[in-house]
Design a protein around this motif. Structure first.
Motif, PDB file in Angstrom:
ATOM      1  N   ASP A 202       0.806  -1.169   0.089  1.00  0.00           N
ATOM      2  CA  ASP A 202      -0.070   0.236   0.078  1.00  0.00           C
ATOM      3  C   ASP A 202       0.820   1.205   0.166  1.00  0.00           C
ATOM      4  N   PRO A 203       1.225   1.901  -1.176  1.00  0.00           N
ATOM      5  CA  PRO A 203       1.990   3.222  -1.270  1.00  0.00           C
ATOM      6  C   PRO A 203       1.561   4.087  -0.046  1.00  0.00           C
ATOM      7  N   SER A 204       0.068   4.233   0.042  1.00  0.00           N
ATOM      8  CA  SER A 204       0.012   5.273   0.935  1.00  0.00           C
ATOM      9  C   SER A 204       0.284   5.163   2.425  1.00  0.00           C
ATOM     10  N   SER A 205       0.746   3.760   2.799  1.00  0.00           N
ATOM     11  CA  SER A 205       1.273   3.552   4.050  1.00  0.00           C
ATOM     12  C   SER A 205       2.605   4.407   4.643  1.00  0.00           C
ATOM     13  N   GLY A 206       3.340   4.710   3.387  1.00  0.00           N
ATOM     14  CA  GLY A 206       4.551   5.546   3.508  1.00  0.00           C
ATOM     15  C   GLY A 206       5.559   4.568   4.075  1.00  0.00           C
ATOM     16  N   VAL A 207       5.579   3.441   3.893  1.00  0.00           N
ATOM     17  CA  VAL A 207       6.657   2.487   4.386  1.00  0.00           C
ATOM     18  C   VAL A 207       7.834   2.238   3.134  1.00  0.00           C
ATOM     19  N   VAL A 208       7.450   2.322   2.090  1.00  0.00           N
ATOM     20  CA  VAL A 208       8.295   2.120   0.995  1.00  0.00           C
ATOM     21  C   VAL A 208       8.706   3.413   0.561  1.00  0.00           C
ATOM     22  N   ARG A 209      10.260   4.014   0.354  1.00  0.00           N
ATOM     23  CA  ARG A 209      10.519   5.199  -0.037  1.00  0.00           C
ATOM     24  C   ARG A 209      11.666   4.965  -0.868  1.00  0.00           C
ATOM     25  N   ALA A 210      12.083   5.804  -1.601  1.00  0.00           N
ATOM     26  CA  ALA A 210      13.329   5.763  -2.351  1.00  0.00           C
ATOM     27  C   ALA A 210      14.347   6.373  -1.834  1.00  0.00           C
ATOM     28  N   GLY A 211      15.643   5.310  -1.615  1.00  0.00           N
ATOM     29  CA  GLY A 211      16.779   5.970  -1.168  1.00  0.00           C
ATOM     30  C   GLY A 211      16.768   6.473   0.304  1.00  0.00           C
ATOM     31  N   GLY A 212      17.772   6.999   0.673  1.00  0.00           N
ATOM     32  CA  GLY A 212      17.930   7.545   2.119  1.00  0.00           C
ATOM     33  C   GLY A 212      18.628   6.673   3.054  1.00  0.00           C
ATOM     34  N   LYS A 213      18.390   6.968   4.373  1.00  0.00           N
ATOM     35  CA  LYS A 213      18.986   6.142   5.309  1.00  0.00           C
ATOM     36  C   LYS A 213      17.919   5.543   6.100  1.00  0.00           C
ATOM     37  N   GLY A 214      18.499   4.747   7.010  1.00  0.00           N
ATOM     38  CA  GLY A 214      17.471   4.075   8.082  1.00  0.00           C
ATOM     39  C   GLY A 214      16.579   2.887   7.395  1.00  0.00           C
ATOM     40  N   GLY A 215      15.845   2.275   8.177  1.00  0.00           N
ATOM     41  CA  GLY A 215      14.931   1.101   7.465  1.00  0.00           C
ATOM     42  C   GLY A 215      15.642   0.249   6.972  1.00  0.00           C
ATOM     43  N   TYR A 216      15.314  -0.563   5.792  1.00  0.00           N
ATOM     44  CA  TYR A 216      16.059  -1.754   5.393  1.00  0.00           C
ATOM     45  C   TYR A 216      15.754  -1.457   3.706  1.00  0.00           C
ATOM     46  N   PRO A 217      16.911  -2.255   3.101  1.00  0.00           N
ATOM     47  CA  PRO A 217      16.906  -2.344   1.549  1.00  0.00           C
ATOM     48  C   PRO A 217      15.872  -3.321   1.192  1.00  0.00           C
ATOM     49  N   LEU A 218      14.933  -2.932   0.168  1.00  0.00           N
ATOM     50  CA  LEU A 218      13.968  -3.869  -0.418  1.00  0.00           C
ATOM     51  C   LEU A 218      15.015  -5.038  -1.257  1.00  0.00           C
ATOM     52  N   PHE A 219      16.071  -4.687  -1.865  1.00  0.00           N
ATOM     53  CA  PHE A 219      16.532  -5.601  -2.686  1.00  0.00           C
ATOM     54  C   PHE A 219      18.205  -5.555  -2.482  1.00  0.00           C
ATOM     55  N   ALA A 220      18.875  -6.665  -2.542  1.00  0.00           N
ATOM     56  CA  ALA A 220      20.392  -6.700  -2.524  1.00  0.00           C
ATOM     57  C   ALA A 220      20.983  -7.789  -3.317  1.00  0.00           C
ATOM     58  N   ASP A 221      21.989  -7.574  -4.193  1.00  0.00           N
ATOM     59  CA  ASP A 221      22.514  -8.484  -4.929  1.00  0.00           C
ATOM     60  C   ASP A 221      21.576  -8.825  -6.131  1.00  0.00           C
ATOM     61  N   GLY A 222      20.767  -8.314  -6.515  1.00  0.00           N
ATOM     62  CA  GLY A 222      19.997  -8.397  -7.589  1.00  0.00           C
ATOM     63  C   GLY A 222      18.511  -9.155  -7.205  1.00  0.00           C
ATOM     64  N   GLY A 223      18.461  -9.501  -5.955  1.00  0.00           N
ATOM     65  CA  GLY A 223      17.362 -10.346  -5.327  1.00  0.00           C
ATOM     66  C   GLY A 223      16.901  -9.640  -4.253  1.00  0.00           C
ATOM     67  N   PRO A 224      15.549 -10.202  -3.668  1.00  0.00           N
ATOM     68  CA  PRO A 224      15.078  -9.779  -2.305  1.00  0.00           C
ATOM     69  C   PRO A 224      16.274  -9.622  -1.019  1.00  0.00           C
ATOM     70  N   SER A 225      16.138  -8.596  -0.628  1.00  0.00           N
ATOM     71  CA  SER A 225      17.010  -8.694   1.030  1.00  0.00           C
ATOM     72  C   SER A 225      16.822  -9.494   1.769  1.00  0.00           C
ATOM     73  N   PRO A 226      17.334 -10.114   2.709  1.00  0.00           N
ATOM     74  CA  PRO A 226      16.842 -10.870   3.920  1.00  0.00           C
ATOM     75  C   PRO A 226      15.822 -10.185   4.615  1.00  0.00           C
ATOM     76  N   ALA A 227      15.672  -9.050   4.620  1.00  0.00           N
ATOM     77  CA  ALA A 227      14.308  -8.429   5.444  1.00  0.00           C
ATOM     78  C   ALA A 227      13.080  -8.569   4.478  1.00  0.00           C
ATOM     79  N   LEU A 228      13.343  -8.420   3.171  1.00  0.00           N
ATOM     80  CA  LEU A 228      11.977  -8.644   2.194  1.00  0.00           C
ATOM     81  C   LEU A 228      11.940 -10.001   2.113  1.00  0.00           C
ATOM     82  N   SER A 229      12.676 -10.781   2.256  1.00  0.00           N
ATOM     83  CA  SER A 229      12.471 -12.436   2.122  1.00  0.00           C
ATOM     84  C   SER A 229      11.703 -12.877   3.229  1.00  0.00           C
ATOM     85  N   ARG A 230      11.972 -12.278   4.381  1.00  0.00           N
ATOM     86  CA  ARG A 230      11.265 -12.640   5.593  1.00  0.00           C
ATOM     87  C   ARG A 230       9.813 -12.340   5.393  1.00  0.00           C
ATOM     88  N   ILE A 231       9.440 -11.036   4.661  1.00  0.00           N
ATOM     89  CA  ILE A 231       8.197 -10.648   4.414  1.00  0.00           C
ATOM     90  C   ILE A 231       7.326 -11.374   3.486  1.00  0.00           C
TER      91      ILE A 231
END
Length: 267
Positions: free
Chosen positions: A123-152
């Motif tokens: 849901d984009p209106s949640s404000g959870v996903v954002r472009a760049g910056g610091k803090g939080g967790y990366p969505l992707f790493a090494d061409g695939g889902p990051s460990p945090a996204l994999s858990r989701i």
């Protein structure tokens, strides 16, 4: 008579849906999951069958009315009021069970048009996903889902599997005609106009006992009989929930009110 349950249309809490894309969202990050903005104004939340036991320790577990009943945790008798979460933050008190439907937000697996493949959306209106910056967790790493996204993703797939089992439970209850309309009936001489709340269903215990022994054995074997037991046991919490609605009262009145609350059949 006031209805406890408005029509539950899924997906509840979601204002928009956007598909997560490894190209479009490359370099994006996401914040830890926030509670849905409307949670403090939602008096019922969908439940999975596996949650009847843990959720039933805190909330009455009932089924919505309509052609496609949904198991729900009742968190308030009055529409627009949640008696458990913080009105400002939507946070649950420590130690209170948080339904998986709430924990999943703002993520959601949806079937892609065309091939029907399940894809992760948010849901984009949640404000959870954002472009760049610091803090939080990366969505992707090494061409695939990051460990945090994999858990989701894993959680969402587990949720979908549990949702399918829950749908099977509801389908069986409907086929066996085990769901009946019910109402919360407040009866006491201390209230000039006793309130009543309807719009929900419960399992008919008498009809359940009338089932063939072989059917009951099958339900015991696949776990659905335990889910039904957990649901029926949770109905005792209706009077506790009514107490939350009434607020603080002298002990004498509080005792009288508790003894006056009961679940009634709807003719």
């Amino acid at each position: 008579m006031q209805s406890i349950v408005d029509t539950v249309s899924l997906p509840l809490f979601y204002n928009q849906l956007a598909a997560l894309d490894s190209v479009v969202h490359d370099g994006f990050r996401f914040e830890p999951v926030r509670r849905p903005a409307d949670l403090s104004r939602q008096n019922v939340v969908p439940l999975l069958g596996e949650e009847f036991a843990p959720a039933g320790r805190f909330y009455p577990v009932v089924f919505s009315s309509g052609d496609r009943p949904v198991p729900i945790a009742v968190m308030g008798l009055d529409t627009g009021e949640n008696r458990f979460v913080d009105a400002q933050t939507g946070a649950f008190p420590r130690g209170l069970y948080v339904p998986a439907y709430v924990r999943r937000y703002p993520w959601l697996l949806a079937h892609r048009p065309g091939d029907g493949e399940l894809i992760l959306c948010f849901d984009p209106s949640s404000g959870v996903v954002r472009a760049g910056g610091k803090g939080g967790y990366p969505l992707f790493a090494d061409g695939g889902p990051s460990p945090a996204l994999s858990r989701i993703i894993a959680f969402c797939h587990t949720f979908e599997a549990a949702a399918a089992r829950t749908e099977n439970l509801v389908r069986h209850l409907m086929e066996l005609d085990l769901l009946k309309d019910a109402a919360l009936d407040i009866r006491t001489e201390m209230l000039a106009h006793a309130p009543a709340y309807a719009g929900f269903r419960i399992v008919d215990g008498a009809r359940l006992l009338d089932l063939a022994p072989a059917r009951l054995r099958d339900m015991a074997h696949d776990g659905t009989l335990q889910w039904i037991h957990d649901h029926l046991k949770s109905l005792d919490l209706m009077e506790t929930l009514y107490g939350k609605r009434r607020g603080r009262r002298p002990a004498r009145i509080a005792r009288a009110l508790r003894s006056a609350v009961r679940i009634a059949n709807v003719a």
